[in-house]
Write a protein that holds these residues in place. Structure first.
Motif, PDB file in Angstrom:
ATOM      1  N   THR A   1      37.712  76.349  10.909  1.00 17.81           N
ATOM      2  CA  THR A   1      39.106  76.751  11.055  1.00 17.81           C
ATOM      3  C   THR A   1      39.195  78.245  11.367  1.00 17.81           C
ATOM      4  O   THR A   1      38.528  79.065  10.739  1.00 17.81           O
ATOM      5  CB  THR A   1      39.883  76.459   9.757  1.00 17.81           C
ATOM      6  OG1 THR A   1      39.860  75.056   9.495  1.00 17.81           O
ATOM      7  CG2 THR A   1      41.338  76.902   9.886  1.00 17.81           C
TER       8      THR A   1
ATOM      9  N   GLU B   1      47.090  77.809   9.227  1.00 17.60           N
ATOM     10  CA  GLU B   1      48.111  78.719   8.701  1.00 17.60           C
ATOM     11  C   GLU B   1      47.650  79.367   7.402  1.00 17.60           C
ATOM     12  O   GLU B   1      47.845  80.564   7.179  1.00 17.60           O
ATOM     13  CB  GLU B   1      49.410  77.946   8.469  1.00 17.60           C
ATOM     14  CG  GLU B   1      50.086  77.479   9.756  1.00 17.60           C
ATOM     15  CD  GLU B   1      51.199  76.475   9.494  1.00 17.60           C
ATOM     16  OE1 GLU B   1      51.475  76.185   8.303  1.00 17.60           O
ATOM     17  OE2 GLU B   1      51.788  75.974  10.471  1.00 17.60           O
TER      18      GLU B   1
ATOM     19  N   LYS C   1      46.232  67.238  23.029  1.00 19.65           N
ATOM     20  CA  LYS C   1      47.229  67.011  21.978  1.00 19.65           C
ATOM     21  C   LYS C   1      46.825  65.858  21.053  1.00 19.65           C
ATOM     22  O   LYS C   1      47.302  65.772  19.922  1.00 19.65           O
ATOM     23  CB  LYS C   1      48.593  66.719  22.599  1.00 19.65           C
ATOM     24  CG  LYS C   1      49.205  67.900  23.326  1.00 19.65           C
ATOM     25  CD  LYS C   1      50.545  67.526  23.940  1.00 19.65           C
ATOM     26  CE  LYS C   1      51.154  68.702  24.703  1.00 19.65           C
ATOM     27  NZ  LYS C   1      52.438  68.333  25.356  1.00 19.65           N
TER      28      LYS C   1
ATOM     29  N   SER D   1      45.552  66.995  17.606  1.00 25.71           N
ATOM     30  CA  SER D   1      46.401  67.792  16.728  1.00 25.71           C
ATOM     31  C   SER D   1      46.873  66.990  15.514  1.00 25.71           C
ATOM     32  O   SER D   1      47.476  65.924  15.660  1.00 25.71           O
ATOM     33  CB  SER D   1      47.618  68.308  17.499  1.00 25.71           C
ATOM     34  OG  SER D   1      48.463  69.063  16.656  1.00 25.71           O
ATOM     35  N   THR D   2      46.583  67.506  14.316  1.00 30.03           N
ATOM     36  CA  THR D   2      47.056  66.872  13.085  1.00 30.03           C
ATOM     37  C   THR D   2      47.725  67.918  12.198  1.00 30.03           C
ATOM     38  O   THR D   2      47.394  69.101  12.239  1.00 30.03           O
ATOM     39  CB  THR D   2      45.895  66.232  12.293  1.00 30.03           C
ATOM     40  OG1 THR D   2      44.991  67.263  11.869  1.00 30.03           O
ATOM     41  CG2 THR D   2      45.155  65.210  13.132  1.00 30.03           C
ATOM     42  N   GLU D   3      48.671  67.463  11.394  1.00 29.84           N
ATOM     43  CA  GLU D   3      49.397  68.368  10.504  1.00 29.84           C
ATOM     44  C   GLU D   3      48.454  69.003   9.483  1.00 29.84           C
ATOM     45  O   GLU D   3      48.589  70.183   9.148  1.00 29.84           O
ATOM     46  CB  GLU D   3      50.498  67.587   9.773  1.00 29.84           C
ATOM     47  CG  GLU D   3      51.399  68.457   8.904  1.00 29.84           C
ATOM     48  CD  GLU D   3      52.490  67.663   8.219  1.00 29.84           C
ATOM     49  OE1 GLU D   3      53.192  68.242   7.356  1.00 29.84           O
ATOM     50  OE2 GLU D   3      52.649  66.472   8.527  1.00 29.84           O
ATOM     51  N   LYS D   4      47.497  68.240   9.011  1.00 32.39           N
ATOM     52  CA  LYS D   4      46.530  68.737   8.036  1.00 32.39           C
ATOM     53  C   LYS D   4      45.762  69.933   8.591  1.00 32.39           C
ATOM     54  O   LYS D   4      45.597  70.963   7.921  1.00 32.39           O
ATOM     55  CB  LYS D   4      45.562  67.613   7.653  1.00 32.39           C
ATOM     56  CG  LYS D   4      44.429  68.045   6.748  1.00 32.39           C
ATOM     57  CD  LYS D   4      43.438  66.897   6.561  1.00 32.39           C
ATOM     58  CE  LYS D   4      42.213  67.335   5.782  1.00 32.39           C
ATOM     59  NZ  LYS D   4      41.200  66.258   5.684  1.00 32.39           N
TER      60      LYS D   4
ATOM     61  N   LEU E   1      46.624  71.893  11.120  1.00 34.97           N
ATOM     62  CA  LEU E   1      47.540  72.999  11.391  1.00 34.97           C
ATOM     63  C   LEU E   1      47.826  73.800  10.123  1.00 34.97           C
ATOM     64  O   LEU E   1      47.851  75.036  10.133  1.00 34.97           O
ATOM     65  CB  LEU E   1      48.847  72.471  11.982  1.00 34.97           C
ATOM     66  CG  LEU E   1      48.834  72.169  13.488  1.00 34.97           C
ATOM     67  CD1 LEU E   1      50.097  71.416  13.885  1.00 34.97           C
ATOM     68  CD2 LEU E   1      48.688  73.448  14.296  1.00 34.97           C
ATOM     69  N   LYS E   2      48.034  73.090   9.025  1.00 29.80           N
ATOM     70  CA  LYS E   2      48.291  73.758   7.742  1.00 29.80           C
ATOM     71  C   LYS E   2      47.074  74.554   7.293  1.00 29.80           C
ATOM     72  O   LYS E   2      47.209  75.641   6.712  1.00 29.80           O
ATOM     73  CB  LYS E   2      48.678  72.721   6.685  1.00 29.80           C
ATOM     74  CG  LYS E   2      50.089  72.167   6.847  1.00 29.80           C
ATOM     75  CD  LYS E   2      50.443  71.203   5.725  1.00 29.80           C
ATOM     76  CE  LYS E   2      51.888  70.724   5.859  1.00 29.80           C
ATOM     77  NZ  LYS E   2      52.232  69.764   4.767  1.00 29.80           N
ATOM     78  N   SER E   3      45.899  74.031   7.551  1.00 33.86           N
ATOM     79  CA  SER E   3      44.666  74.740   7.201  1.00 33.86           C
ATOM     80  C   SER E   3      44.565  76.048   7.974  1.00 33.86           C
ATOM     81  O   SER E   3      44.189  77.083   7.421  1.00 33.86           O
ATOM     82  CB  SER E   3      43.453  73.852   7.485  1.00 33.86           C
ATOM     83  OG  SER E   3      42.249  74.518   7.162  1.00 33.86           O
TER      84      SER E   3
END
Length: 346
Positions: A234, A187, A175, A178-181, A183-185
């Motif tokens: 990714t 998605e 964990k 895990s970064t928001e950046k 995760l968005k990539s």
């Protein structure tokens, strides 16, 4: 009798001279042989443009690149080795969520963060690499340990993590990465799969998949070293491994020529053995580092269909920073302490 005495005296004098010579050589072995030393780093290549990077974020990248390269430069300035400079510099970049390595690693299709890394010693051509690890905080440290403390060059997955634990390296909960950046990539890339043709022609989307950090250095003893660390691609599947941990493709160092770290679409860097190809052009064709780098990145790699870039330093301390993308995070420092930081094509 006189002849015997003369012969004995001659032998004594020869032995004494040789002993003094050995002592002299031994006393200077660990002394710097040149004043020149250099270090160069990258933080990935891709769609890095002024219009898609805010001023605030641009400053963040500049500050982190400067922090990282100064760590390595201080090591070289104080008589440290190129291997130490490369390793310590890369750990700074791995600890930052800004880059696709270590903390900022991208996600696989299954939602995991997997890391690859490598390091190479230009003096001995010894090398170490790891692939597909999920719990090693700083993969570049694992690559160094594999090089120096195992009989192998590359370890992967669970085996690599077991070795890391045995060596007392820092392991973390998955964990942590895990970064928001990232995760968005993931998605964004997954959403693009619904329209494969649009995805294929979307250069920005292709470039957003990749990213790497790397460093190459020349120390005061004339030794070169390079290293590369990445979170891969990714949305990658099936345990895909790119060029970063493959010696000759993503990383290469040889005291006779140069030290190189690559970043970009790994499949093409593997097919072209990009890092080794640049060194070979210098060794066998007599090209300069800049000439060889330009030929490989802007001609040979591009003809294959690949994009990305390299950072390199040659045995004389000259730099090369070539990329065929819209930008590449990069920085250099020489023995005079002159700092350069670049992001965009110009």
């Amino acid at each position: 009798m006189k002849k015997t005495a003369l012969l004995l005296l001659t032998l004594i004098l020869v032995y004494t001279c040789k002993s003094e010579q050995k002592t002299s050589l031994k006393s200077t072995t660990n002394q710097p042989i040149k004043a020149t030393f250099s270090i160069i780093i990258h933080g990935g290549a891709g769609s890095i443009r002024p219009d898609n990077l805010s001023k605030e974020k641009e400053i963040e990248y500049q500050q982190k690149l400067e922090e990282a390269i100064k760590v390595g430069h201080d090591i070289l300035k104080n008589g440290g080795t190129s291997l130490d400079a490369v390793q310590k510099t890369i750990t700074i970049l791995e600890d930052s969520p800004l880059f696709n390595a270590g903390k900022g690693a991208v996600f696989t299709h299954e939602g995991h963060n997997e890391h690859d890394a490598s390091i190479m010693d230009g003096k001995t051509l010894n090398a170490g690499a790891s692939a597909g690890t999920k719990t090693v905080k700083n993969p570049i440290n694992l690559a160094r340990a594999i090089m120096e403390k195992s009989p192998h060059v590359m370890l992967s997955g669970k085996g690599a993590e077991t070795f890391a634990k045995e060596q007392g390296l820092n392991l973390v909960d998955p964990k942590y990465f895990s970064t928001e950046k990232a995760l968005k990539s993931l998605e964004r890339v997954k959403a693009s799969e619904k329209n494969k043709m649009a995805s294929f022609f979307n250069t920005d989307l292709q470039d957003s998949k990749f990213g790497t950090v790397g460093c190459a250095a020349l120390d005061k003893y004339g030794n070169l070293a390079s290293g590369t660390s990445t979170g891969g691609m990714t949305n990658k599947r099936w345990g895909r491994i790119g060029d970063s941990p493959i010696i000759g493709a993503g990383t290469y160092a040889n005291n006779n020529t140069c030290a190189i770290s690559c970043t970009g679409w790994g499949e093409f860097f593997i097919r072209g053995m990009v890092a080794h190809d640049i060194s070979t052009l210098m060794a066998y064709k007599g090209l300069s580092l800049k000439e060889a780098s330009r030929l490989v990145i802007h001609k040979k790699l591009k003809d294959l269909g690949g994009n990305g870039g390299i950072i390199a330093v040659d045995k004389n301390g000259n730099f090369a920073m070539e990329f065929n993308t819209q930008g590449m995070f990069r920085a250099t420092m020489n023995h005079k302490g002159e700092l350069y930081i670049g992001m965009f094509k110009n």
